[in-house]
Scaffold this motif. Structure first.
Motif, PDB file in Angstrom:
ATOM      1  N   ARG A 135       0.814  -1.216   0.000  1.00 54.03           N
ATOM      2  CA  ARG A 135       0.000   0.000   0.000  1.00 54.03           C
ATOM      3  C   ARG A 135       0.848   1.266   0.000  1.00 54.03           C
ATOM      4  NH1 ARG A 135      -2.212  -4.215   2.660  1.00 54.03           N
ATOM      5  NH2 ARG A 135      -4.313  -4.805   2.020  1.00 54.03           N
ATOM      6  N   LEU A 136       2.135   1.085  -0.318  1.00 51.52           N
ATOM      7  CA  LEU A 136       3.030   2.217  -0.522  1.00 51.52           C
ATOM      8  C   LEU A 136       3.617   2.074  -1.916  1.00 51.52           C
ATOM      9  CD1 LEU A 136       5.124   2.244   2.786  1.00 51.52           C
ATOM     10  CD2 LEU A 136       3.335   3.857   2.177  1.00 51.52           C
ATOM     11  N   LEU A 137       3.614   3.129  -2.681  1.00 46.61           N
ATOM     12  CA  LEU A 137       4.254   3.093  -3.995  1.00 46.61           C
ATOM     13  C   LEU A 137       5.668   3.639  -3.839  1.00 46.61           C
ATOM     14  CD1 LEU A 137       4.114   2.713  -7.103  1.00 46.61           C
ATOM     15  CD2 LEU A 137       3.331   5.077  -7.242  1.00 46.61           C
ATOM     16  N   VAL A 138       6.656   2.867  -4.275  1.00 47.09           N
ATOM     17  CA  VAL A 138       8.042   3.329  -4.179  1.00 47.09           C
ATOM     18  C   VAL A 138       8.564   3.616  -5.578  1.00 47.09           C
ATOM     19  CG1 VAL A 138      10.350   2.803  -3.317  1.00 47.09           C
ATOM     20  CG2 VAL A 138       8.359   1.896  -2.142  1.00 47.09           C
ATOM     21  N   LEU A 139       9.045   4.835  -5.775  1.00 41.13           N
ATOM     22  CA  LEU A 139       9.577   5.240  -7.067  1.00 41.13           C
ATOM     23  C   LEU A 139      11.049   5.606  -6.914  1.00 41.13           C
ATOM     24  CD1 LEU A 139       6.742   7.820  -7.958  1.00 41.13           C
ATOM     25  CD2 LEU A 139       6.905   5.496  -8.844  1.00 41.13           C
ATOM     26  N   VAL A 140      11.858   5.266  -7.928  1.00 45.80           N
ATOM     27  CA  VAL A 140      13.233   5.755  -7.990  1.00 45.80           C
ATOM     28  C   VAL A 140      13.339   6.575  -9.258  1.00 45.80           C
ATOM     29  CG1 VAL A 140      15.632   5.110  -8.387  1.00 45.80           C
ATOM     30  CG2 VAL A 140      14.321   3.929  -6.660  1.00 45.80           C
ATOM     31  N   ASP A 141      13.646   7.852  -9.112  1.00 48.15           N
ATOM     32  CA  ASP A 141      13.682   8.784 -10.244  1.00 48.15           C
ATOM     33  C   ASP A 141      12.423   8.655 -11.101  1.00 48.15           C
ATOM     34  OD1 ASP A 141      16.099   9.754  -9.400  1.00 48.15           O
ATOM     35  OD2 ASP A 141      17.286   8.472 -10.705  1.00 48.15           O
ATOM     36  N   GLY A 142      11.299   8.392 -10.472  1.00 45.02           N
ATOM     37  CA  GLY A 142      10.024   8.297 -11.181  1.00 45.02           C
ATOM     38  C   GLY A 142       9.669   6.898 -11.657  1.00 45.02           C
ATOM     39  N   TYR A 143      10.607   5.930 -11.548  1.00 46.35           N
ATOM     40  CA  TYR A 143      10.311   4.559 -11.985  1.00 46.35           C
ATOM     41  C   TYR A 143       9.754   3.741 -10.820  1.00 46.35           C
ATOM     42  CZ  TYR A 143      13.423   5.847 -15.817  1.00 46.35           C
ATOM     43  OH  TYR A 143      14.003   6.475 -16.881  1.00 46.35           O
ATOM     44  N   ARG A 144       8.693   2.999 -11.086  1.00 46.59           N
ATOM     45  CA  ARG A 144       8.040   2.159 -10.083  1.00 46.59           C
ATOM     46  C   ARG A 144       8.931   0.986  -9.687  1.00 46.59           C
ATOM     47  NH1 ARG A 144       2.736  -0.175  -9.101  1.00 46.59           N
ATOM     48  NH2 ARG A 144       1.847   1.766  -9.827  1.00 46.59           N
ATOM     49  N   LEU A 145       9.056   0.747  -8.362  1.00 48.28           N
ATOM     50  CA  LEU A 145       9.872  -0.378  -7.899  1.00 48.28           C
ATOM     51  C   LEU A 145       9.033  -1.559  -7.420  1.00 48.28           C
ATOM     52  CD1 LEU A 145      12.895   0.893  -5.787  1.00 48.28           C
ATOM     53  CD2 LEU A 145      12.900  -0.061  -8.071  1.00 48.28           C
ATOM     54  N   ASN A 146       7.778  -1.318  -7.019  1.00 53.44           N
ATOM     55  CA  ASN A 146       6.941  -2.429  -6.551  1.00 53.44           C
ATOM     56  C   ASN A 146       6.868  -3.478  -7.667  1.00 53.44           C
ATOM     57  OD1 ASN A 146       6.089   0.207  -5.364  1.00 53.44           O
ATOM     58  ND2 ASN A 146       4.841  -1.108  -4.062  1.00 53.44           N
ATOM     59  N   ASP A 147       7.190  -4.732  -7.329  1.00 51.72           N
ATOM     60  CA  ASP A 147       7.304  -5.756  -8.363  1.00 51.72           C
ATOM     61  C   ASP A 147       5.929  -6.215  -8.854  1.00 51.72           C
ATOM     62  OD1 ASP A 147       6.487  -8.542  -7.080  1.00 51.72           O
ATOM     63  OD2 ASP A 147       7.523  -7.388  -5.546  1.00 51.72           O
ATOM     64  N   ALA A 148       5.930  -7.045  -9.925  1.00 52.35           N
ATOM     65  CA  ALA A 148       4.677  -7.398 -10.592  1.00 52.35           C
ATOM     66  C   ALA A 148       4.030  -8.668 -10.049  1.00 52.35           C
ATOM     67  CB  ALA A 148       4.924  -7.540 -12.094  1.00 52.35           C
ATOM     68  N   VAL A 149       4.563  -9.259  -8.969  1.00 53.19           N
ATOM     69  CA  VAL A 149       3.899 -10.427  -8.369  1.00 53.19           C
ATOM     70  C   VAL A 149       3.397 -10.092  -6.957  1.00 53.19           C
ATOM     71  CG1 VAL A 149       4.191 -12.778  -7.514  1.00 53.19           C
ATOM     72  CG2 VAL A 149       5.046 -12.171  -9.765  1.00 53.19           C
ATOM     73  N   PHE A 150       4.332  -9.706  -6.074  1.00 50.86           N
ATOM     74  CA  PHE A 150       3.941  -9.382  -4.697  1.00 50.86           C
ATOM     75  C   PHE A 150       3.568  -7.907  -4.545  1.00 50.86           C
ATOM     76  CE2 PHE A 150       7.210 -12.738  -4.430  1.00 50.86           C
ATOM     77  CZ  PHE A 150       6.459 -13.738  -3.838  1.00 50.86           C
ATOM     78  N   GLU A 151       4.029  -7.084  -5.479  1.00 51.55           N
ATOM     79  CA  GLU A 151       3.886  -5.622  -5.413  1.00 51.55           C
ATOM     80  C   GLU A 151       4.475  -5.084  -4.125  1.00 51.55           C
ATOM     81  OE1 GLU A 151      -0.085  -4.476  -6.469  1.00 51.55           O
ATOM     82  OE2 GLU A 151       0.156  -5.307  -8.476  1.00 51.55           O
ATOM     83  N   GLN A 152       5.568  -5.707  -3.714  1.00 52.62           N
ATOM     84  CA  GLN A 152       6.218  -5.354  -2.462  1.00 52.62           C
ATOM     85  C   GLN A 152       6.945  -4.014  -2.566  1.00 52.62           C
ATOM     86  OE1 GLN A 152       8.739  -8.463  -1.087  1.00 52.62           O
ATOM     87  NE2 GLN A 152       9.205  -7.444   0.849  1.00 52.62           N
ATOM     88  N   ALA A 153       6.870  -3.222  -1.488  1.00 57.29           N
ATOM     89  CA  ALA A 153       7.633  -1.978  -1.411  1.00 57.29           C
ATOM     90  C   ALA A 153       8.979  -2.315  -0.773  1.00 57.29           C
ATOM     91  CB  ALA A 153       6.882  -0.965  -0.556  1.00 57.29           C
TER      92      ALA A 153
END
Lengths: 667, 175
Positions: free
Chosen positions: A112-130
């Motif tokens: 339930r937290l979106l983590v971005l690095v330089d605007g790119y999404r880091l939450n993965d596509a299976v667990f969507e883990q931050a």
């Protein structure tokens, strides 16, 4: 408790007495413009997808700079967030999870937290883990600043931008202007090292390359009284962690390329998911690779931005299980791969600043496998899916009057599996005086059911569920920022949130398997108060208080891991060695419940860091003591902390006093 | 516990009031004010005579900069004492050497700019797209720092030239 309050008070008094900086004369030297250009002012890019002053942002924002990180001695992103008002962290000795606004279910992956690095999404596509602990793929020294944007942000970012957005901005090559070597050593044989280089070539190409390596044996002897039947409840030498990462950044004109790779291995001492306690075979490995190319064009008819990215995330989890008296090594192997694009334009039309954009994410690998490695090889699960996520968004920042802004936006997201969802955000920002900002906002966000929740099934303990709906949050918020003098800012925020269709794991009474379902409503009310000050003489301080009350609407119960109060106080003062600062930080987290409804005591932790910059030319040294008063405390846990004897953990004990010494040399 | 924290809060506030200056403005305006004081050192005004007694910075529109700049009144800029003047219309601009245009004046920018430039005044603003809309110096906040764009042709039309140092440091120069 009273000891450190006395320390803080003494520091405050010393600084007040030592007086103020003298009035400065205007200098006509050619350096003065450069000095002006290096002064930090508070802005945010992640709140509206373009740079804006903090007072114009449609959300409550905190900024943490590289300087704050150095002065506070923070080692991970989770530690940084733990110092920010309203946030709290838990560590289950595998991953750090971060909660905000009364919401952080134990065992949750931080979806339930979106983590971005330089605007790119880091939450993965299976667990969507931050990834917020050591699994965050960027060395903390390479962070220029962190924007913490509270409240629902799906109207701009889609899924996971639910409680907050954590936007990490990395340093630029030209900030390094040469090389940097850094090393640290600390308690539990924790060593880190880093080599970085960066600069700007004559042809205008800016570059930065960096590599880091970290190793720690962890706490040698960890006690879990609930597991007393095995080895007296002692996990011996099972807390080790090892990670390395690489970062490359190349920028030329309006184009910028970012490459990241990280590998992290953690031994797990807690015997979760029915594994054998005190078995050295239990460990997790996370590997994340990111390649991103972005274009930010400022000239011409409108500002145009494009971001293309490729990501690969791999998770390997080894679980030693007891199969009718035979030790069986069971392995989870997850591979997520996705490519994404985000295209948006920003244009001024009179009093309107309009953003139009679209984001696509093709999650072409969502592979989840589970198999036995020893004594025989047998496949339990071999599942692979793909998903196309499309988002279309529109935002208008309307300057109704010179001191009144309406920021309104909405985004439509479409998923192959469950269909569409629309999320809105509107904020009215009024500055009745130059020194006061009032912000009334309403926001919606969703959290799509992920591949793990839908398709992971071992038919022994966990099964999937394919008819899940997205979880939804709606938040109403009133914020008031007040500047007092040139150096002090106070912030007050009141909010009310309602979560519907909450995705949570329950036990299906029919087959006794754990399964994710959409739960009933959860309501949270809260208030956040903060005063912060920063002075030219190097003195700065911050004190915040957050109160939150969450309640499940069907049972009237308070959810697990939702402490009702958080208090944070931090004070930095210059010490009489050149360019040296001492920072004392006190973090109080109130008591909270574990998954069984038992109350786990709260704690107040004090951390101390002494930082000396340019002690010799190019050399920075820092010394930190964490948990200065060796306070014993534990974090609440969820149902997943259960060993092969079906014994449940109630809480996980955290580290006592530890230290770190760090040296960074620039050349 | 709470009492102690309250005490810390009060002390921090007290320390702030004790060591702060009288002006109640956010940090970004202090930096912008310093820009206004420094930029004259890097501009050459050919149209204006050098016989003026003071260096006058004018402000138009709603901005907290006035109170910040007022504190620097009397400081010497190019050997002349600084005067700060709040203006509302063209007629009051004759004594201005530098004009800061607040974002609130965006709608009448296209009438303000020609008036200012015909008088050989340096125009500066922090409004979005100011340089692109014909203003000379656009203060912008990028990556937490205040930087600037320059419009060289706008400056040329008012017989104003930027120093090479200023041109070198600009984020973007519109020719």
């Amino acid at each position: 408790m009273f000891q450190y309050i006395r320390i803080i008070l003494t520091l405050v008094l010393i600084t007040v007495v030592s007086g103020t900086a003298g009035a400065e004369e205007m200098q006509a030297s050619p350096e003065s413009l450069e000095q002006l250009m290096s002064l930090e002012v508070t802005t945010v890019t992640g709140a509206s997808k373009y740079q804006q002053e903090l007072t114009d942002a449609p959300a409550s924002v905190s900024i943490v700079t590289a300087n704050d990180i150095r002065k506070g001695g923070y080692r991970t992103l989770a530690e940084v967030l733990n110092s920010v008002r309203g946030f709290y962290t838990t560590y289950n000795r595998a991953y750090n999870s971060v909660g905000a606004r009364g919401f952080s279910p134990p065992g949750d992956f931080g979806t339930r937290l979106l983590v971005l690095v330089d605007g790119y999404r880091l939450n993965d596509a299976v667990f969507e883990q931050a990834p917020l602990g050591r699994d965050f793929p960027v060395d903390i020294d390479l962070i220029d600043r962190i924007e913490i944007i509270r409240g629902p942000g799906s109207a701009l970012y889609g899924t996971n931008a639910y409680l907050a957005i954590i936007n990490v901005i990395t340093r630029n090559g030209k900030d390094l202007k040469g090389g940097e070597l850094s090393a640290s050593g600390g308690s539990y044989d924790a060593w880190t090292s880093r080599v970085s280089g960066g600069g700007k070539a004559l042809n205008g190409v800016e570059w930065l390359f960096s590599g880091s390596y970290r190793d720690s044996t962890g706490t040698q002897s960890l006690s879990f009284p609930e597991y007393a039947a095995t080895n007296n409840g002692i996990a011996q030498g099972l807390d080790g962690e090892n990670s390395w990462d690489l970062l490359a950044k190349v920028a030329w004109k309006d184009f910028s390329l970012l490459l990241l790779h990280q590998n992290r291995v953690k031994t797990i001492p807690t015997a979760s998911f029915y594994s054998i306690f005190n078995d050295p075979g239990k460990k997790t490995t996370d590997r994340h690779t990111l390649a991103g190319l972005s274009y930010n064009g400022h000239g011409g008819w409108a500002d145009l931005n494009a971001r293309l990215t490729y990501n690969r995330y791999e998770y390997v989890g080894d679980y030693p299980l007891d199969n009718a008296g035979v030790r069986t090594l069971n392995r989870d192997l997850t591979v997520a791969e996705w490519i994404g694009s985000d295209l948006f334009g920003v244009k001024t039309f009179g009093d309107h600043l309009v953003t139009v954009g679209m984001e696509h994410r093709w999650q072409f690998t969502e592979q989840q496998r589970n198999f036995e490695v020893t004594p025989t090889s047998a496949t339990v699960l071999d599942d692979n899916h793909s998903n196309l996520v499309q988002g279309y968004y529109l935002q208008d920042e309307y300057h109704i009057l010179h001191n009144l802004i309406l920021n309104a936006g909405l985004r439509y997201d479409h998923y192959n599996n469950f269909g569409g969802t629309t999320n809105r955000r509107a904020a009215l920002i009024w500055k009745p005086l130059d020194v006061s900002v009032l912000r009334l906002s309403y926001g919606e966000a969703f959290r799509a059911p992920n591949a793990y929740e839908q398709y992971y099934s071992d038919q022994v303990g966990i099964k999937g569920s394919t008819n899940l709906r997205p979880e939804k949050i709606r938040t109403l918020e009133l914020g008031w920022d007040q500047f007092i003098g040139n150096n002090v800012k106070t912030t007050a925020t009141l909010y009310y949130s309602r979560i519907e269709h909450q995705l949570d794991q329950v036990v299906d009474p029919v087959d006794n398997l754990q399964v994710f379902t959409n739960q009933s409503r959860l309501e949270t009310k809260g208030v956040e108060l903060q005063a912060e000050g920063k002075w030219e003489n190097g003195f700065s301080g911050r004190v915040s208080y957050s109160y939150q009350h969450s309640e499940k609407q069907d049972s009237g119960q308070v959810p697990a891991n939702a402490p009702s109060s958080l208090v944070k106080a931090s004070l930095t003062a210059p010490v009489p060695i050149k360019k040296s600062f001492v920072t004392v930080e006190t973090l109080y987290t109130g008591s909270s419940l574990n998954a069984y409804g038992e109350r786990i005591a709260g704690k107040a932790i004090v951390n101390l860091t002494l930082l000396s910059r340019e002690l010799l030319q190019g050399l920075d040294l820092s010394a930190s003591i964490y948990n200065l008063f060796d306070t014993g405390y534990a974090n609440p846990v969820g149902f997943e902390q259960i060993n092969s004897l079906s014994e449940n953990l109630r809480s996980i004990r955290q580290d006592g006093i530890t230290f770190r010494l760090k040296a960074t040399y620039r050349f | 516990m709470m009492k102690c924290l309250l005490a810390i809060l009060v002390l921090i506030l007290a320390a702030g009031i004790a060591s702060g200056k009288d002006d109640d403005v956010p940090q970004e305006y202090l930096v912008k004010a310093k820009y206004l004081l420094n930029i004259p050192l890097y501009t050459e005004m050919l149209a204006q005579t050098k016989t003026r007694k003071s260096y006058t910075i004018c402000l138009i529109g709603a901005t907290p900069l006035e109170s910040v700049l007022a504190a620097s009144s009397g400081k010497l800029i190019k050997s002349r004492p600084l005067a700060v003047l709040k203006v509302t219309d063209f007629s009051q601009m004759d004594s201005c050497q530098l004009l800061f245009i607040a974002s609130s004046e965006r709608n009448r920018l296209q009438t303000l700019l020609p008036e200012a430039h015909s008088r050989g005044i340096v125009t500066i603003s922090d409004m979005r797209d100011f340089a692109r809309m014909g203003g000379m110096i656009n203060l912008l906040t990028v990556n937490g720092r205040i930087v600037f764009d320059l419009n060289r042709s706008a400056a040329g039309s008012a017989s104003i030239s930027f120093s090479t140092h200023l041109l070198k440091l600009a984020r973007d120069v519109i020719n």
